[in-house]
Write a protein that holds these residues in place. Structure first.
Motif, PDB file in Angstrom:
ATOM      1  N   ASP A  51      38.720   1.986  17.151  1.00 36.78           N
ATOM      2  CA  ASP A  51      38.536   2.687  15.877  1.00 36.78           C
ATOM      3  C   ASP A  51      37.256   2.279  15.144  1.00 36.78           C
ATOM      4  OD1 ASP A  51      39.201   0.151  15.137  1.00 36.78           O
ATOM      5  OD2 ASP A  51      40.915   0.704  13.866  1.00 36.78           O
ATOM      6  N   ARG A  52      36.238   1.848  15.863  1.00 35.17           N
ATOM      7  CA  ARG A  52      34.947   1.580  15.243  1.00 35.17           C
ATOM      8  C   ARG A  52      33.847   1.915  16.242  1.00 35.17           C
ATOM      9  NH1 ARG A  52      36.944  -3.609  16.145  1.00 35.17           N
ATOM     10  NH2 ARG A  52      35.857  -4.796  17.767  1.00 35.17           N
ATOM     11  N   ASN A  53      32.626   2.040  15.737  1.00 36.26           N
ATOM     12  CA  ASN A  53      31.498   2.375  16.595  1.00 36.26           C
ATOM     13  C   ASN A  53      31.095   1.163  17.429  1.00 36.26           C
ATOM     14  OD1 ASN A  53      31.308   4.986  15.582  1.00 36.26           O
ATOM     15  ND2 ASN A  53      29.999   4.325  13.888  1.00 36.26           N
ATOM     16  N   LEU A  54      30.820   1.402  18.693  1.00 35.62           N
ATOM     17  CA  LEU A  54      30.333   0.359  19.593  1.00 35.62           C
ATOM     18  C   LEU A  54      28.948   0.741  20.094  1.00 35.62           C
ATOM     19  CD1 LEU A  54      33.295  -0.515  22.011  1.00 35.62           C
ATOM     20  CD2 LEU A  54      32.491  -1.861  20.065  1.00 35.62           C
ATOM     21  N   MET A  55      28.062  -0.249  20.150  1.00 29.94           N
ATOM     22  CA  MET A  55      26.793  -0.064  20.828  1.00 29.94           C
ATOM     23  C   MET A  55      26.908  -0.798  22.158  1.00 29.94           C
ATOM     24  SD  MET A  55      23.986   1.505  20.449  1.00 29.94           S
ATOM     25  CE  MET A  55      22.685   1.694  21.694  1.00 29.94           C
TER      26      MET A  55
ATOM     27  N   ALA B  24      20.694   3.452  34.432  1.00 32.39           N
ATOM     28  CA  ALA B  24      19.736   4.495  34.800  1.00 32.39           C
ATOM     29  C   ALA B  24      19.330   5.294  33.562  1.00 32.39           C
ATOM     30  CB  ALA B  24      20.352   5.422  35.843  1.00 32.39           C
ATOM     31  N   ASP B  25      18.111   5.796  33.565  1.00 30.56           N
ATOM     32  CA  ASP B  25      17.596   6.541  32.416  1.00 30.56           C
ATOM     33  C   ASP B  25      18.497   7.713  32.049  1.00 30.56           C
ATOM     34  OD1 ASP B  25      15.458   4.836  32.319  1.00 30.56           O
ATOM     35  OD2 ASP B  25      14.055   6.193  33.311  1.00 30.56           O
ATOM     36  N   GLU B  26      19.022   8.389  33.053  1.00 28.37           N
ATOM     37  CA  GLU B  26      19.839   9.575  32.771  1.00 28.37           C
ATOM     38  C   GLU B  26      21.185   9.231  32.142  1.00 28.37           C
ATOM     39  OE1 GLU B  26      20.246   8.707  37.284  1.00 28.37           O
ATOM     40  OE2 GLU B  26      18.675   8.654  35.729  1.00 28.37           O
ATOM     41  N   ASP B  27      21.576   7.965  32.193  1.00 29.28           N
ATOM     42  CA  ASP B  27      22.854   7.559  31.614  1.00 29.28           C
ATOM     43  C   ASP B  27      22.714   7.027  30.183  1.00 29.28           C
ATOM     44  OD1 ASP B  27      24.525   8.182  33.807  1.00 29.28           O
ATOM     45  OD2 ASP B  27      23.900   6.352  34.835  1.00 29.28           O
ATOM     46  N   GLU B  28      21.482   6.972  29.673  1.00 30.59           N
ATOM     47  CA  GLU B  28      21.296   6.475  28.315  1.00 30.59           C
ATOM     48  C   GLU B  28      21.712   7.532  27.286  1.00 30.59           C
ATOM     49  OE1 GLU B  28      17.533   4.783  27.369  1.00 30.59           O
ATOM     50  OE2 GLU B  28      17.998   2.943  28.465  1.00 30.59           O
ATOM     51  N   THR B  29      22.316   7.067  26.207  1.00 23.14           N
ATOM     52  CA  THR B  29      22.698   7.919  25.077  1.00 23.14           C
ATOM     53  C   THR B  29      22.370   7.154  23.800  1.00 23.14           C
ATOM     54  OG1 THR B  29      24.945   7.042  24.803  1.00 23.14           O
ATOM     55  CG2 THR B  29      24.654   8.789  26.448  1.00 23.14           C
ATOM     56  N   ASN B  30      22.700   7.748  22.652  1.00 24.03           N
ATOM     57  CA  ASN B  30      22.475   7.057  21.379  1.00 24.03           C
ATOM     58  C   ASN B  30      23.351   5.816  21.240  1.00 24.03           C
ATOM     59  OD1 ASN B  30      20.560   8.899  20.520  1.00 24.03           O
ATOM     60  ND2 ASN B  30      22.045  10.187  19.447  1.00 24.03           N
ATOM     61  N   GLU B  31      24.476   5.780  21.955  1.00 27.21           N
ATOM     62  CA  GLU B  31      25.401   4.660  21.850  1.00 27.21           C
ATOM     63  C   GLU B  31      25.432   3.797  23.097  1.00 27.21           C
ATOM     64  OE1 GLU B  31      28.951   6.953  20.931  1.00 27.21           O
ATOM     65  OE2 GLU B  31      28.828   6.277  18.847  1.00 27.21           O
ATOM     66  N   ARG B  32      24.521   4.058  24.027  1.00 28.56           N
ATOM     67  CA  ARG B  32      24.489   3.293  25.280  1.00 28.56           C
ATOM     68  C   ARG B  32      23.031   3.169  25.721  1.00 28.56           C
ATOM     69  NH1 ARG B  32      27.805   6.217  28.021  1.00 28.56           N
ATOM     70  NH2 ARG B  32      26.320   7.490  29.155  1.00 28.56           N
TER      71      ARG B  32
ATOM     72  N   PHE C 298      30.802  -5.395  17.597  1.00 31.56           N
ATOM     73  CA  PHE C 298      30.213  -4.067  17.472  1.00 31.56           C
ATOM     74  C   PHE C 298      29.183  -3.808  18.574  1.00 31.56           C
ATOM     75  CE2 PHE C 298      31.987  -4.740  13.316  1.00 31.56           C
ATOM     76  CZ  PHE C 298      32.369  -3.471  12.883  1.00 31.56           C
ATOM     77  N   ASN C 299      28.827  -4.865  19.305  1.00 29.76           N
ATOM     78  CA  ASN C 299      27.896  -4.755  20.422  1.00 29.76           C
ATOM     79  C   ASN C 299      28.568  -5.278  21.684  1.00 29.76           C
ATOM     80  OD1 ASN C 299      24.887  -4.165  19.350  1.00 29.76           O
ATOM     81  ND2 ASN C 299      25.999  -5.385  17.820  1.00 29.76           N
ATOM     82  N   VAL C 300      28.418  -4.545  22.777  1.00 36.48           N
ATOM     83  CA  VAL C 300      28.965  -4.934  24.070  1.00 36.48           C
ATOM     84  C   VAL C 300      27.817  -5.047  25.063  1.00 36.48           C
ATOM     85  CG1 VAL C 300      30.553  -4.351  25.938  1.00 36.48           C
ATOM     86  CG2 VAL C 300      31.101  -3.675  23.582  1.00 36.48           C
ATOM     87  N   VAL C 301      27.717  -6.184  25.739  1.00 36.32           N
ATOM     88  CA  VAL C 301      26.742  -6.358  26.806  1.00 36.32           C
ATOM     89  C   VAL C 301      27.502  -6.291  28.122  1.00 36.32           C
ATOM     90  CG1 VAL C 301      25.070  -7.919  27.860  1.00 36.32           C
ATOM     91  CG2 VAL C 301      25.198  -7.720  25.364  1.00 36.32           C
ATOM     92  N   THR C 302      27.061  -5.417  29.013  1.00 34.23           N
ATOM     93  CA  THR C 302      27.815  -5.163  30.237  1.00 34.23           C
ATOM     94  C   THR C 302      26.848  -4.921  31.403  1.00 34.23           C
ATOM     95  OG1 THR C 302      29.592  -3.797  31.173  1.00 34.23           O
ATOM     96  CG2 THR C 302      28.079  -2.699  29.659  1.00 34.23           C
ATOM     97  N   ASP C 303      27.398  -4.500  32.545  1.00 31.89           N
ATOM     98  CA  ASP C 303      26.572  -4.304  33.730  1.00 31.89           C
ATOM     99  C   ASP C 303      26.884  -2.961  34.382  1.00 31.89           C
ATOM    100  OD1 ASP C 303      29.015  -4.730  34.997  1.00 31.89           O
ATOM    101  OD2 ASP C 303      28.547  -6.788  35.585  1.00 31.89           O
ATOM    102  N   GLN C 304      26.201  -2.685  35.486  1.00 31.28           N
ATOM    103  CA  GLN C 304      26.358  -1.402  36.172  1.00 31.28           C
ATOM    104  C   GLN C 304      27.787  -1.164  36.642  1.00 31.28           C
ATOM    105  OE1 GLN C 304      23.086  -2.239  38.986  1.00 31.28           O
ATOM    106  NE2 GLN C 304      22.341  -0.183  38.525  1.00 31.28           N
ATOM    107  N   GLU C 305      28.472  -2.260  37.005  1.00 28.18           N
ATOM    108  CA  GLU C 305      29.828  -2.115  37.546  1.00 28.18           C
ATOM    109  C   GLU C 305      30.873  -1.912  36.460  1.00 28.18           C
ATOM    110  OE1 GLU C 305      27.177  -4.147  40.268  1.00 28.18           O
ATOM    111  OE2 GLU C 305      27.804  -4.744  38.249  1.00 28.18           O
ATOM    112  N   SER C 306      30.575  -2.256  35.228  1.00 24.01           N
ATOM    113  CA  SER C 306      31.607  -2.307  34.187  1.00 24.01           C
ATOM    114  C   SER C 306      31.406  -1.321  33.036  1.00 24.01           C
ATOM    115  CB  SER C 306      31.682  -3.727  33.607  1.00 24.01           C
ATOM    116  OG  SER C 306      31.905  -4.681  34.612  1.00 24.01           O
TER     117      SER C 306
END
Length: 237
Positions: free
Chosen positions: A125-129, A136-144, A105-113
């Protein structure tokens, strides 16, 4: 034995205690001593606990080779959380398939991926965080969210071993995926016993010493680069 409670993270902590000031890992941006690697892994461990992740939960790691890659899954193993090592070349439905069957349910990733992960999200078919290194600040959302500050502010003290009490070498440390050349990738469950065997056997076979360094040109999401290659040198200082 398979019923032993000595896990892969214990092997690495043993190496840390033997070689604390030796260089453990180096990438294009950072060089970490064994002590610093352990501290970073501990921060990932405490971050996972703060997310209320518990034993038998899974975190998906979709990240290119970097020192944080090893620190992350080592840290997660310290609190009994398994890590699914996802091929960074996957996109779309193939990536969604791997994320789905990992039960993460949680994905740890990087700028390239992270964009590839987001493009795969509609097929899951499920929620991912999604937690991103260097977001970048402008790319943050409730799910990222950016993960750097959260990990940086977590404790660097080794988690109490009681947090993984009851786990044995039979329990899952990692999921490593086939390449998918004959269909969609398949997940191979890597228990602590197998992860330890990969690392310890090649540390012994190579007879590496503290004078050696290894250039790892293979991806850390596969067993050869991520366990055999790493173990063959890391456990020997």
């Amino acid at each position: 034995t398979l019923d032993s409670d000595v896990l892969v993270c214990d092997d690495i902590e043993e190496a840390v205690d033997k070689f604390p000031d030796n260089v453990a890992l180096e990438d294009e941006h950072r060089r970490l001593t064994y002590r610093e690697l352990d501290a970073l892994a501990n921060r990932y461990a405490h971050w996972a606990k703060a997310r209320n992740l518990k034993r038998s939960d899974v975190i998906a790691l979709v990240m290119h080779n970097r020192v944080e890659y090893l620190a992350a899954w080592i840290g997660f193993s310290k609190v009994g959380v398994a890590t699914a090592l996802i091929n960074t070349n996957l996109t779309g439905q193939a990536l969604a398939h791997c994320l789905t069957i990992s039960y993460a349910f949680n994905v740890v990733t990087d700028q390239e991926s992270w964009r590839a992960v987001e493009e795969a999200r509609p097929f899951i078919d499920r929620n991912l965080m999604v937690w991103v290194h260097g977001l970048a600040d402008e790319d943050e959302t409730n799910e990222r969210r950016d993960i750097d500050n959260a990990v940086r502010s977590a404790s660097s003290v080794r988690p109490d071993k009681g947090l993984r009490s009851g786990l044995t070498n039979r329990d899952t440390a990692l999921f490593i995926f086939t390449s998918g050349t004959t269909g969609l990738p398949k997940a191979a469950r890597i228990p602590h016993s197998r992860a330890r065997t990969y690392m310890r056997a090649f540390a012994g076979a190579t007879a590496s010493t503290t004078k050696e360094a290894l250039y790892n040109c293979l991806p850390l999401y596969h067993s050869t680069g991520g366990l055999v290659g790493v173990g063959s040198i890391l456990l020997d200082g």
